[in-house]
Write a protein that holds these residues in place. Structure first.
Motif, PDB file in Angstrom:
ATOM      1  N   GLU A 162       0.833  -1.197   0.000  1.00 37.65           N
ATOM      2  CA  GLU A 162       0.000   0.000   0.000  1.00 37.65           C
ATOM      3  C   GLU A 162       0.871   1.251   0.000  1.00 37.65           C
ATOM      4  OE1 GLU A 162      -2.276  -0.308   3.537  1.00 37.65           O
ATOM      5  OE2 GLU A 162      -3.253  -2.196   2.964  1.00 37.65           O
ATOM      6  N   PRO A 163       0.366   2.368  -0.556  1.00 41.87           N
ATOM      7  CA  PRO A 163       1.108   3.636  -0.479  1.00 41.87           C
ATOM      8  C   PRO A 163       1.356   4.025   0.978  1.00 41.87           C
ATOM      9  CG  PRO A 163      -0.662   3.797  -2.085  1.00 41.87           C
ATOM     10  CD  PRO A 163      -0.870   2.494  -1.355  1.00 41.87           C
ATOM     11  N   LEU A 164       2.553   4.492   1.264  1.00 41.65           N
ATOM     12  CA  LEU A 164       2.908   4.939   2.615  1.00 41.65           C
ATOM     13  C   LEU A 164       2.228   6.277   2.881  1.00 41.65           C
ATOM     14  CD1 LEU A 164       4.635   4.811   5.210  1.00 41.65           C
ATOM     15  CD2 LEU A 164       6.516   5.830   3.892  1.00 41.65           C
ATOM     16  N   THR A 165       1.352   6.311   3.888  1.00 43.79           N
ATOM     17  CA  THR A 165       0.616   7.523   4.247  1.00 43.79           C
ATOM     18  C   THR A 165       0.778   7.778   5.738  1.00 43.79           C
ATOM     19  OG1 THR A 165      -1.453   6.395   4.841  1.00 43.79           O
ATOM     20  CG2 THR A 165      -1.104   6.915   2.496  1.00 43.79           C
ATOM     21  N   PRO A 166       0.395   8.968   6.213  1.00 42.35           N
ATOM     22  CA  PRO A 166       0.473   9.240   7.657  1.00 42.35           C
ATOM     23  C   PRO A 166      -0.262   8.209   8.504  1.00 42.35           C
ATOM     24  CG  PRO A 166       0.174  11.292   6.472  1.00 42.35           C
ATOM     25  CD  PRO A 166       0.031  10.194   5.454  1.00 42.35           C
ATOM     26  N   ALA A 167      -1.297   7.581   7.961  1.00 49.54           N
ATOM     27  CA  ALA A 167      -2.043   6.580   8.723  1.00 49.54           C
ATOM     28  C   ALA A 167      -1.189   5.349   9.045  1.00 49.54           C
ATOM     29  CB  ALA A 167      -3.288   6.156   7.943  1.00 49.54           C
ATOM     30  N   HIS A 168      -0.155   5.086   8.225  1.00 48.38           N
ATOM     31  CA  HIS A 168       0.707   3.924   8.449  1.00 48.38           C
ATOM     32  C   HIS A 168       1.823   4.199   9.462  1.00 48.38           C
ATOM     33  CE1 HIS A 168      -0.804   2.963   4.298  1.00 48.38           C
ATOM     34  NE2 HIS A 168      -0.959   1.789   4.883  1.00 48.38           N
ATOM     35  N   LEU A 203       5.737  13.379   5.824  1.00 51.82           N
ATOM     36  CA  LEU A 203       5.489  12.687   4.560  1.00 51.82           C
ATOM     37  C   LEU A 203       4.876  13.602   3.503  1.00 51.82           C
ATOM     38  CD1 LEU A 203       4.041   9.239   5.726  1.00 51.82           C
ATOM     39  CD2 LEU A 203       6.279   9.663   4.693  1.00 51.82           C
ATOM     40  N   THR A 204       3.875  14.356   3.884  1.00 53.65           N
ATOM     41  CA  THR A 204       3.169  15.191   2.912  1.00 53.65           C
ATOM     42  C   THR A 204       4.026  16.370   2.463  1.00 53.65           C
ATOM     43  OG1 THR A 204       1.053  14.569   3.910  1.00 53.65           O
ATOM     44  CG2 THR A 204       1.079  16.515   2.489  1.00 53.65           C
ATOM     45  N   ALA A 205       4.650  17.062   3.405  1.00 51.65           N
ATOM     46  CA  ALA A 205       5.457  18.236   3.069  1.00 51.65           C
ATOM     47  C   ALA A 205       6.631  17.872   2.163  1.00 51.65           C
ATOM     48  CB  ALA A 205       5.971  18.904   4.343  1.00 51.65           C
ATOM     49  N   LEU A 206       7.206  16.690   2.365  1.00 52.69           N
ATOM     50  CA  LEU A 206       8.377  16.281   1.588  1.00 52.69           C
ATOM     51  C   LEU A 206       8.006  15.587   0.282  1.00 52.69           C
ATOM     52  CD1 LEU A 206      10.773  14.932   4.384  1.00 52.69           C
ATOM     53  CD2 LEU A 206      10.591  17.231   3.424  1.00 52.69           C
ATOM     54  N   ASN A 207       6.714  15.399   0.039  1.00 52.28           N
ATOM     55  CA  ASN A 207       6.261  14.752  -1.190  1.00 52.28           C
ATOM     56  C   ASN A 207       6.902  13.372  -1.352  1.00 52.28           C
ATOM     57  OD1 ASN A 207       4.727  14.675  -3.557  1.00 52.28           O
ATOM     58  ND2 ASN A 207       6.402  15.477  -4.809  1.00 52.28           N
ATOM     59  N   VAL A 208       6.873  12.606  -0.272  1.00 58.75           N
ATOM     60  CA  VAL A 208       7.538  11.302  -0.237  1.00 58.75           C
ATOM     61  C   VAL A 208       6.738  10.263  -1.018  1.00 58.75           C
ATOM     62  CG1 VAL A 208       8.331   9.424   1.263  1.00 58.75           C
ATOM     63  CG2 VAL A 208       8.577  11.812   1.985  1.00 58.75           C
ATOM     64  N   THR A 209       7.445   9.460  -1.799  1.00 58.69           N
ATOM     65  CA  THR A 209       6.847   8.303  -2.459  1.00 58.69           C
ATOM     66  C   THR A 209       7.305   7.061  -1.712  1.00 58.69           C
ATOM     67  OG1 THR A 209       6.845   9.380  -4.631  1.00 58.69           O
ATOM     68  CG2 THR A 209       6.693   6.981  -4.595  1.00 58.69           C
ATOM     69  N   GLY A 210       6.369   6.314  -1.155  1.00 65.36           N
ATOM     70  CA  GLY A 210       6.745   5.133  -0.395  1.00 65.36           C
ATOM     71  C   GLY A 210       5.659   4.073  -0.423  1.00 65.36           C
ATOM     72  N   ARG A 211       6.006   2.879   0.039  1.00 64.76           N
ATOM     73  CA  ARG A 211       5.067   1.766   0.098  1.00 64.76           C
ATOM     74  C   ARG A 211       5.293   0.977   1.389  1.00 64.76           C
ATOM     75  NH1 ARG A 211       3.341   4.391  -3.392  1.00 64.76           N
ATOM     76  NH2 ARG A 211       2.450   3.801  -5.418  1.00 64.76           N
ATOM     77  N   VAL A 212       4.214   0.330   1.861  1.00 66.54           N
ATOM     78  CA  VAL A 212       4.261  -0.506   3.055  1.00 66.54           C
ATOM     79  C   VAL A 212       3.776  -1.903   2.685  1.00 66.54           C
ATOM     80  CG1 VAL A 212       3.474  -0.814   5.430  1.00 66.54           C
ATOM     81  CG2 VAL A 212       3.756   1.489   4.503  1.00 66.54           C
ATOM     82  N   LEU A 213       4.561  -2.923   3.030  1.00 65.21           N
ATOM     83  CA  LEU A 213       4.215  -4.323   2.773  1.00 65.21           C
ATOM     84  C   LEU A 213       3.610  -4.904   4.041  1.00 65.21           C
ATOM     85  CD1 LEU A 213       4.432  -6.751   0.768  1.00 65.21           C
ATOM     86  CD2 LEU A 213       6.673  -7.232   1.813  1.00 65.21           C
ATOM     87  N   ARG A 218       0.149  -7.203   9.890  1.00 68.57           N
ATOM     88  CA  ARG A 218       1.547  -7.080  10.319  1.00 68.57           C
ATOM     89  C   ARG A 218       2.364  -6.389   9.240  1.00 68.57           C
ATOM     90  NH1 ARG A 218       6.184 -11.851  10.723  1.00 68.57           N
ATOM     91  NH2 ARG A 218       7.891 -10.455  11.349  1.00 68.57           N
ATOM     92  N   VAL A 219       3.136  -5.381   9.637  1.00 64.90           N
ATOM     93  CA  VAL A 219       4.047  -4.737   8.698  1.00 64.90           C
ATOM     94  C   VAL A 219       5.252  -5.652   8.482  1.00 64.90           C
ATOM     95  CG1 VAL A 219       5.607  -2.786   8.312  1.00 64.90           C
ATOM     96  CG2 VAL A 219       3.348  -2.395   9.315  1.00 64.90           C
ATOM     97  N   LEU A 220       5.462  -6.036   7.231  1.00 67.90           N
ATOM     98  CA  LEU A 220       6.597  -6.893   6.878  1.00 67.90           C
ATOM     99  C   LEU A 220       7.755  -6.094   6.285  1.00 67.90           C
ATOM    100  CD1 LEU A 220       4.762  -9.939   5.250  1.00 67.90           C
ATOM    101  CD2 LEU A 220       5.388  -9.574   7.649  1.00 67.90           C
ATOM    102  N   GLY A 221       7.487  -4.857   5.947  1.00 69.56           N
ATOM    103  CA  GLY A 221       8.537  -4.022   5.397  1.00 69.56           C
ATOM    104  C   GLY A 221       7.969  -2.717   4.880  1.00 69.56           C
ATOM    105  N   PHE A 222       8.863  -1.773   4.611  1.00 72.67           N
ATOM    106  CA  PHE A 222       8.442  -0.512   3.999  1.00 72.67           C
ATOM    107  C   PHE A 222       9.630   0.080   3.267  1.00 72.67           C
ATOM    108  CE2 PHE A 222      10.654   1.321   7.487  1.00 72.67           C
ATOM    109  CZ  PHE A 222      10.899   2.654   7.185  1.00 72.67           C
ATOM    110  N   THR A 223       9.336   0.996   2.373  1.00 72.80           N
ATOM    111  CA  THR A 223      10.379   1.625   1.569  1.00 72.80           C
ATOM    112  C   THR A 223       9.903   3.007   1.144  1.00 72.80           C
ATOM    113  OG1 THR A 223      11.753   1.344  -0.434  1.00 72.80           O
ATOM    114  CG2 THR A 223       9.485   0.592  -0.578  1.00 72.80           C
ATOM    115  N   TYR A 224      10.857   3.877   0.867  1.00 71.23           N
ATOM    116  CA  TYR A 224      10.493   5.185   0.318  1.00 71.23           C
ATOM    117  C   TYR A 224      11.681   5.774  -0.430  1.00 71.23           C
ATOM    118  CZ  TYR A 224      12.814   7.487   4.372  1.00 71.23           C
ATOM    119  OH  TYR A 224      13.713   7.915   5.319  1.00 71.23           O
ATOM    120  N   GLY A 225      11.378   6.785  -1.229  1.00 74.01           N
ATOM    121  CA  GLY A 225      12.427   7.463  -1.969  1.00 74.01           C
ATOM    122  C   GLY A 225      11.896   8.708  -2.648  1.00 74.01           C
TER     123      GLY A 225
END
Length: 299
Positions: A162-168, A203-213, A218-225
């Motif tokens: 899923e897209p990484l959002t403040p809710a995550h 996250l929003t101010a920096l315009n971050v692109t990320g995902r959460v697995l 259970r969170v198994l991983g996450f990434t952003y760039g």
């Protein structure tokens, strides 16, 4: 001419930095708004708008202060002339960081009367990959990654990216607490943890692109760039559970699939001379390197 006033790089600097990066990015993984802001304290980063573009003054590897200039061709000559005068006023040597070929060409063209010395180490070169290689995991080189990804999907058929959002953020912070507890602490990991915390809070101010697995909550991983040059995307952080086979290659593959179509290459950053990190990066199908350097201009 008076000394230029440089302001600290903070989350409030995001709008100014985003005006230059990635549009005038050189491809350097460290020169995105996300990286500059999240690592600002460790690199003592500040910035000033010179000739209409933000110029960063920083200590990227701990040495003397150096300048990083956006790759804006029409602004390069006046900015370099300004920095030369700035260094004279400060009674400092002029150090500029950048991509080897681009920086040498610009100095030769715009400051032909000066000489300079170049320092470069492959510990700080960026690893560049074809995005398509990550999307398909095709070929003999990536056979192991492909097999681990297959094992993951068989064991976790309901896993989602899923897209990484403040809710995550709360769940990701809990995941990170466990991840760092499983690794021996060192200065590099401490700096990284602090950088991630800043990104998650902005996250929003920096315009971050990320995902959460995740799987079954259970969170198994996450990434952003962030995009570090037109068509080139820097993967700043990639973390996955150590006890889940195949989580890393699946996270990398699915993140690559999710990126905008105009992204054709991935920058997976430097290896910093760390043997384990170098092996991890060369285990993927490296396409090329971005050779970075620091140049001392003799004024």
């Amino acid at each position: 001419m008076f000394e230029t006033s440089f302001s600290p790089v903070t989350p409030e600097s995001a709008e100014t930095l985003l005006s230059a990066y990635p549009a005038f990015g050189s491809g350097d993984c460290n020169l995105t708004a996300v990286s500059l802001i999240s690592r600002a304290a460790a690199r003592k980063a500040s910035f000033a708008v010179i000739e209409g573009i933000p110029v960063v003054r920083w200590h990227p590897t701990g040495e003397e202060a150096a300048y990083a200039v956006p790759a804006c061709a029409e602004k390069m000559k006046p900015v370099l002339e300004h920095l030369s005068e700035e260094a004279r006023l400060r009674c400092e040597a002029l150090y500029i960081t950048g991509v080897v070929d681009d920086l040498v060409a610009n100095l030769t063209a715009h400051l032909p009367a000066v000489s300079f010395r170049l320092e470069s180490s492959n510990d700080y070169w960026d690893y560049i990959y074809d995005r398509e290689a990550f999307v398909t995991l095709a070929g003999r080189k990536l056979n192991g990654k492909r097999n681990f990804a297959r094992r993951f999907r068989a064991a976790h058929p309901q896993a989602t990216l899923e897209p990484l959002t403040p809710a995550h953020v709360p769940a990701v912070r809990d995941f990170l607490t466990g991840w760092y507890a499983e690794h021996d602490s060192n200065a590099g990991l401490t700096e990284e943890c602090e950088a991630i915390s800043i990104v998650l809070a902005n996250l929003t101010a920096l315009n971050v692109t990320g995902r959460v697995l995740t799987d079954a909550g259970r969170v198994l991983g996450f990434t952003y760039g962030a995009e570090c040059a037109p068509g080139l995307f820097a993967v700043h952080i990639e973390k996955a559970a150590r006890d889940v086979a195949g989580a890393y290659p699946v996270l990398a593959q699915e993140f690559a699939k999710s990126l905008p179509e105009h992204i054709t290459e991935l920058n997976r950053e430097e290896d910093l001379g760390i043997p384990g990190l170098r092996k991890a990066k060369t285990d993927w199908a490296v396409k090329r390197f971005i050779r970075k350097c620091r140049i001392c201009v003799d004024l």
